[in-house]
Motif scaffolding. Structure first.
Motif, PDB file in Angstrom:
ATOM      1  N   PHE A 209       0.829  -1.201   0.000  1.00 11.62           N
ATOM      2  CA  PHE A 209       0.000   0.000   0.000  1.00 11.62           C
ATOM      3  C   PHE A 209       0.869   1.258   0.000  1.00 11.62           C
ATOM      4  CE2 PHE A 209      -4.003  -2.155   1.712  1.00 11.62           C
ATOM      5  CZ  PHE A 209      -4.732  -1.886   0.578  1.00 11.62           C
ATOM      6  N   HIS A 210       1.960   1.208   0.754  1.00 12.87           N
ATOM      7  CA  HIS A 210       2.842   2.375   0.799  1.00 12.87           C
ATOM      8  C   HIS A 210       3.363   2.700  -0.599  1.00 12.87           C
ATOM      9  CE1 HIS A 210       5.854   4.841   3.276  1.00 12.87           C
ATOM     10  NE2 HIS A 210       6.105   5.126   2.003  1.00 12.87           N
ATOM     11  N   ALA A 211       3.778   1.669  -1.327  1.00  8.77           N
ATOM     12  CA  ALA A 211       4.287   1.889  -2.682  1.00  8.77           C
ATOM     13  C   ALA A 211       3.235   2.574  -3.550  1.00  8.77           C
ATOM     14  CB  ALA A 211       4.707   0.557  -3.304  1.00  8.77           C
ATOM     15  N   ALA A 212       1.984   2.092  -3.468  1.00  4.39           N
ATOM     16  CA  ALA A 212       0.919   2.650  -4.295  1.00  4.39           C
ATOM     17  C   ALA A 212       0.573   4.072  -3.890  1.00  4.39           C
ATOM     18  CB  ALA A 212      -0.324   1.758  -4.196  1.00  4.39           C
ATOM     19  N   LEU A 213       0.393   4.323  -2.594  1.00  7.86           N
ATOM     20  CA  LEU A 213      -0.041   5.644  -2.145  1.00  7.86           C
ATOM     21  C   LEU A 213       1.061   6.682  -2.260  1.00  7.86           C
ATOM     22  CD1 LEU A 213      -2.363   3.824  -1.056  1.00  7.86           C
ATOM     23  CD2 LEU A 213      -2.569   5.448   0.825  1.00  7.86           C
ATOM     24  N   ALA A 214       2.298   6.268  -2.014  1.00  6.51           N
ATOM     25  CA  ALA A 214       3.404   7.209  -2.181  1.00  6.51           C
ATOM     26  C   ALA A 214       3.565   7.580  -3.650  1.00  6.51           C
ATOM     27  CB  ALA A 214       4.692   6.609  -1.630  1.00  6.51           C
ATOM     28  N   ALA A 215       3.372   6.610  -4.536  1.00  9.30           N
ATOM     29  CA  ALA A 215       3.471   6.890  -5.969  1.00  9.30           C
ATOM     30  C   ALA A 215       2.356   7.817  -6.433  1.00  9.30           C
ATOM     31  CB  ALA A 215       3.429   5.582  -6.761  1.00  9.30           C
ATOM     32  N   LEU A 216       1.248   7.839  -5.704  1.00  9.94           N
ATOM     33  CA  LEU A 216       0.142   8.750  -6.008  1.00  9.94           C
ATOM     34  C   LEU A 216       0.333  10.119  -5.371  1.00  9.94           C
ATOM     35  CD1 LEU A 216      -2.776   6.192  -5.660  1.00  9.94           C
ATOM     36  CD2 LEU A 216      -2.250   7.494  -7.730  1.00  9.94           C
ATOM     37  N   GLY A 217       1.476  10.300  -4.729  1.00  8.60           N
ATOM     38  CA  GLY A 217       1.803  11.601  -4.154  1.00  8.60           C
ATOM     39  C   GLY A 217       1.617  11.706  -2.662  1.00  8.60           C
ATOM     40  N   GLY A 218       1.299  10.584  -1.999  1.00  7.69           N
ATOM     41  CA  GLY A 218       1.046  10.616  -0.571  1.00  7.69           C
ATOM     42  C   GLY A 218       2.310  10.565   0.269  1.00  7.69           C
ATOM     43  N   SER A 219       2.178  11.004   1.518  1.00  5.86           N
ATOM     44  CA  SER A 219       3.266  10.959   2.491  1.00  5.86           C
ATOM     45  C   SER A 219       2.799  10.165   3.697  1.00  5.86           C
ATOM     46  CB  SER A 219       3.657  12.380   2.918  1.00  5.86           C
ATOM     47  OG  SER A 219       4.653  12.341   3.921  1.00  5.86           O
ATOM     48  N   CYS A 220       3.527   9.114   4.036  1.00  5.17           N
ATOM     49  CA  CYS A 220       3.128   8.235   5.135  1.00  5.17           C
ATOM     50  C   CYS A 220       3.472   8.881   6.475  1.00  5.17           C
ATOM     51  CB  CYS A 220       3.830   6.885   5.007  1.00  5.17           C
ATOM     52  SG  CYS A 220       3.339   5.681   6.254  1.00  5.17           S
ATOM     53  N   THR A 221       2.455   9.037   7.310  1.00  4.83           N
ATOM     54  CA  THR A 221       2.667   9.635   8.630  1.00  4.83           C
ATOM     55  C   THR A 221       2.653   8.609   9.749  1.00  4.83           C
ATOM     56  OG1 THR A 221       0.291  10.080   8.844  1.00  4.83           O
ATOM     57  CG2 THR A 221       1.669  11.830   7.924  1.00  4.83           C
ATOM     58  N   PHE A 222       2.245   7.376   9.417  1.00  2.00           N
ATOM     59  CA  PHE A 222       2.182   6.332  10.452  1.00  2.00           C
ATOM     60  C   PHE A 222       2.022   4.974   9.772  1.00  2.00           C
ATOM     61  CE2 PHE A 222      -0.183   3.466  13.224  1.00  2.00           C
ATOM     62  CZ  PHE A 222       0.496   3.582  14.420  1.00  2.00           C
ATOM     63  N   ALA A 223       2.722   3.964  10.300  1.00  5.08           N
ATOM     64  CA  ALA A 223       2.569   2.593   9.819  1.00  5.08           C
ATOM     65  C   ALA A 223       2.637   1.655  11.004  1.00  5.08           C
ATOM     66  CB  ALA A 223       3.651   2.248   8.800  1.00  5.08           C
ATOM     67  N   SER A 224       1.885   0.574  10.932  1.00  2.00           N
ATOM     68  CA  SER A 224       1.936  -0.436  11.994  1.00  2.00           C
ATOM     69  C   SER A 224       1.987  -1.824  11.376  1.00  2.00           C
ATOM     70  CB  SER A 224       0.727  -0.329  12.928  1.00  2.00           C
ATOM     71  OG  SER A 224      -0.453  -0.761  12.276  1.00  2.00           O
ATOM     72  N   GLU A 225       2.790  -2.687  11.979  1.00  2.83           N
ATOM     73  CA  GLU A 225       2.937  -4.076  11.533  1.00  2.83           C
ATOM     74  C   GLU A 225       3.507  -4.877  12.698  1.00  2.83           C
ATOM     75  OE1 GLU A 225       3.124  -7.623  10.173  1.00  2.83           O
ATOM     76  OE2 GLU A 225       2.171  -6.073   8.930  1.00  2.83           O
ATOM     77  N   ILE A 226       2.887  -6.003  13.006  1.00  2.00           N
ATOM     78  CA  ILE A 226       3.287  -6.764  14.180  1.00  2.00           C
ATOM     79  C   ILE A 226       4.436  -7.726  13.903  1.00  2.00           C
ATOM     80  CG2 ILE A 226       1.683  -8.702  13.875  1.00  2.00           C
ATOM     81  CD1 ILE A 226       1.093  -8.438  16.930  1.00  2.00           C
ATOM     82  N   ASP A 227       4.629  -8.120  12.646  1.00  2.00           N
ATOM     83  CA  ASP A 227       5.675  -9.087  12.313  1.00  2.00           C
ATOM     84  C   ASP A 227       7.039  -8.389  12.243  1.00  2.00           C
ATOM     85  OD1 ASP A 227       7.333 -10.434   9.811  1.00  2.00           O
ATOM     86  OD2 ASP A 227       6.386 -11.920  11.110  1.00  2.00           O
ATOM     87  N   PRO A 228       8.012  -8.813  13.045  1.00  4.08           N
ATOM     88  CA  PRO A 228       9.288  -8.082  13.098  1.00  4.08           C
ATOM     89  C   PRO A 228      10.084  -8.136  11.794  1.00  4.08           C
ATOM     90  CG  PRO A 228       9.401 -10.123  14.402  1.00  4.08           C
ATOM     91  CD  PRO A 228       7.966  -9.920  14.025  1.00  4.08           C
ATOM     92  N   LEU A 229      10.020  -9.248  11.063  1.00  2.99           N
ATOM     93  CA  LEU A 229      10.759  -9.329   9.810  1.00  2.99           C
ATOM     94  C   LEU A 229      10.159  -8.392   8.761  1.00  2.99           C
ATOM     95  CD1 LEU A 229      11.462 -13.172   9.503  1.00  2.99           C
ATOM     96  CD2 LEU A 229      13.026 -11.364  10.244  1.00  2.99           C
ATOM     97  N   ALA A 230       8.835  -8.371   8.678  1.00  2.59           N
ATOM     98  CA  ALA A 230       8.185  -7.467   7.733  1.00  2.59           C
ATOM     99  C   ALA A 230       8.452  -6.008   8.113  1.00  2.59           C
ATOM    100  CB  ALA A 230       6.681  -7.741   7.689  1.00  2.59           C
ATOM    101  N   LYS A 231       8.421  -5.712   9.405  1.00  2.00           N
ATOM    102  CA  LYS A 231       8.722  -4.351   9.860  1.00  2.00           C
ATOM    103  C   LYS A 231      10.112  -3.916   9.394  1.00  2.00           C
ATOM    104  CE  LYS A 231       8.036  -3.008  14.044  1.00  2.00           C
ATOM    105  NZ  LYS A 231       7.977  -2.935  15.533  1.00  2.00           N
ATOM    106  N   ALA A 232      11.072  -4.815   9.515  1.00  2.00           N
ATOM    107  CA  ALA A 232      12.439  -4.471   9.141  1.00  2.00           C
ATOM    108  C   ALA A 232      12.543  -4.167   7.648  1.00  2.00           C
ATOM    109  CB  ALA A 232      13.383  -5.614   9.524  1.00  2.00           C
ATOM    110  N   VAL A 233      11.850  -4.952   6.814  1.00  2.00           N
ATOM    111  CA  VAL A 233      11.873  -4.708   5.380  1.00  2.00           C
ATOM    112  C   VAL A 233      11.187  -3.378   5.060  1.00  2.00           C
ATOM    113  CG1 VAL A 233      11.091  -5.551   3.128  1.00  2.00           C
ATOM    114  CG2 VAL A 233      12.004  -7.158   4.797  1.00  2.00           C
ATOM    115  N   TYR A 234      10.075  -3.114   5.727  1.00  2.00           N
ATOM    116  CA  TYR A 234       9.331  -1.866   5.515  1.00  2.00           C
ATOM    117  C   TYR A 234      10.224  -0.663   5.842  1.00  2.00           C
ATOM    118  CZ  TYR A 234       5.148   1.134   5.477  1.00  2.00           C
ATOM    119  OH  TYR A 234       4.203   2.086   5.181  1.00  2.00           O
ATOM    120  N   GLU A 235      10.810  -0.695   7.011  1.00  2.00           N
ATOM    121  CA  GLU A 235      11.640   0.434   7.428  1.00  2.00           C
ATOM    122  C   GLU A 235      12.866   0.586   6.521  1.00  2.00           C
ATOM    123  OE1 GLU A 235      10.521   0.370  12.202  1.00  2.00           O
ATOM    124  OE2 GLU A 235      12.382  -0.559  11.512  1.00  2.00           O
TER     125      GLU A 235
END
Length: 454
Positions: A15-41
């Motif tokens: 979702f971040h890829a899609a919304l950022a490409a549409l001009g959005g700026s992410c102000t908050f993200a949450s994810e409980i899985d530590p491996l996915a969090k690391a890739v996201y960050e």
């Protein structure tokens, strides 16, 4: 002008890829899985919070925002699970989304889940509860689910050769009274190809595209093992013999079960109807080609070196000349072979597509391309298994991008009353997520919401 968005149950950031490409700026993200969090960050430069339950209980930990995106957990609704829906703890996480909507009232919402969320088992319960709740919270939401897949989008609109049907829920905040009076019955999009695109025109080799084997580091770990190659060659031997005997007649569309090759089907009283039907069909198939099958079994030592789950073949490749010309999956139900046009949905379990002509599985990079992520997306040093799982759990970027843009086109007048910058940003973006993200293999794009190279 940029808009703000939050990314809940964020995974690795489809979702971040899609919304950022549409001009959005992410102000908050949450994810409980530590491996996915690391890739996201690692890729998005955004600090990712943890459990959304803790962030929405006593006080609201999610800041103000214009657009809320959430791919809330699908296991309670997936056909591969127990399908307990809202009765399962993870199913109640929708209420944490509702809690955020109640307090923050973003102008637009974009939710995604498996198709079965609105399937027969959940349509009159879970689906209607979700729609009713969103309308009570003031969101104009369609009565009918939008079911869509990236293989229905042409390449020029960010489509991908992957059948990944998902339910998308888009909503616009208009207040409770208007939400109940004006919500449409029809879905945002019909589950059909866009712009005259023929999904049979997909070609995995060309459109994905596949990596050159010489450029893949450690390519041998993706190649078929000797045992896997043997299992396929055993079935290829049978198919070759039967086609020669039958004059290249089409192979059966039902699952072929070698253990059911008997002159008289062995059907016990308690056998389910669907299984009894397959046993009868396999028995008839055996009788038709008995001499060929008996010789084949003898040639291969009666399949003693073939495990039970590989003694089953699901041929869905139509007139493909050979198993090696198909895309295959090793599934608990057997070896499934399909035409090499588009691939089945990536899943969070180990059923990675095998490209017959390459005699290997698709790589994590190819799987990322299949999800619409650009080639600058980096998984770091984690295992391939973790990367495959994350992409199997993820949202397809091109589909999300297209759906949100279409929603804003439909509801632009209502959205502009509260958030004109959302409309301006999204409708001024390219029509294709690939163009906005720089394309497969392209450089990282410096749009509003996407970082410069790191």
């Amino acid at each position: 002008m940029s808009f703000s968005f939050v990314d809940l149950f964020a995974g690795i950031g489809g979702f971040h890829a899609a919304l950022a490409a549409l001009g959005g700026s992410c102000t908050f993200a949450s994810e409980i899985d530590p491996l996915a969090k690391a890739v996201y960050e690692r890729n998005w430069g955004t600090d990712v919070a943890g459990d959304i339950v803790e962030l929405t209980q006593d006080r609201m930990g999610v800041p103000e925002h214009d657009v809320l995106a959430a791919g809330f957990p699908c296991q309670p609704f997936s056909k591969s699970g127990f399908q307990r829906g809202m009765d399962e703890t993870r199913g109640t996480l929708f209420w944490n989304i509702a809690r955020v909507l109640e307090e923050r009232k973003p102008s637009v919402i974009l939710l995604e889940n498996v198709r079965n969320l609105a399937g027969p088992r959940h349509r009159d319960t879970t689906w209607r509860v979700i729609v009713r709740t969103l309308r009570d919270l003031g969101y104009k939401v369609s009565s009918e689910p939008t079911v869509f897949s990236p293989h229905l989008l042409p390449p020029g609109l960010g489509g991908r050769p992957q059948v990944r049907e998902r339910v998308f829920i888009t909503g616009t905040y208009v207040g409770r009274e208007r939400a109940w009076a004006e919500s449409p019955d029809a879905p945002l999009l019909l589950n059909r190809p866009i712009g005259g695109w023929d999904p049979q025109s997909w070609d995995v080799e060309h459109h994905l595209p596949l990596e050159d084997d010489h450029d893949i580091a450690g390519v041998d770990r993706y190649r078929l093992t000797p045992s896997e190659t043997y299992w396929i060659s055993v079935w290829e031997d049978l198919l070759t013999e039967i086609r020669a005997e039958s004059g290249n007649a089409k192979l059966p569309g039902f699952p072929i079960w070698a253990d059911a090759f008997k002159a008289v089907p062995e059907i016990e009283a308690a056998t389910p109807g669907w299984k009894a039907d397959f046993l009868r069909k396999n028995s008839a198939f055996y009788r038709q080609y008995r001499s060929i099958i008996d010789s084949w079994l003898a040639r291969h030592d009666y399949l003693r070196d073939v495990p039970p789950s590989r003694r089953k073949l699901e041929w869905q490749a139509q007139d493909a000349a050979s198993l090696w010309d198909t895309v295959m999956h090793f599934r608990p139900s057997g070896i499934r072979a399909k035409k090499p046009s588009y691939l089945p949905a990536l899943v969070a379990i180990t059923q990675t597509s095998i490209v017959g002509q390459r005699r290997r599985r698709i790589t994590p990079r190819e799987a990322a391309r299949l999800q619409g992520l650009p080639d600058w997306f980096d998984f770091g040093a984690q295992t391939d298994a973790a990367s495959y799982k994350q992409m199997g759990n993820g949202v397809n970027v091109g589909a999300a991008y297209y759906l949100l843009r279409e929603h804003v086109l439909r509801d632009k007048d209502d959205i502009a009353k509260r958030a004109p910058h959302v409309v301006q940003s999204i409708l001024s973006a390219p029509v294709s997520s690939d163009v906005a993200l720089g394309g497969a293999g392209g450089d990282r794009v410096a749009t509003t919401g996407i970082l410069a190279p790191i």
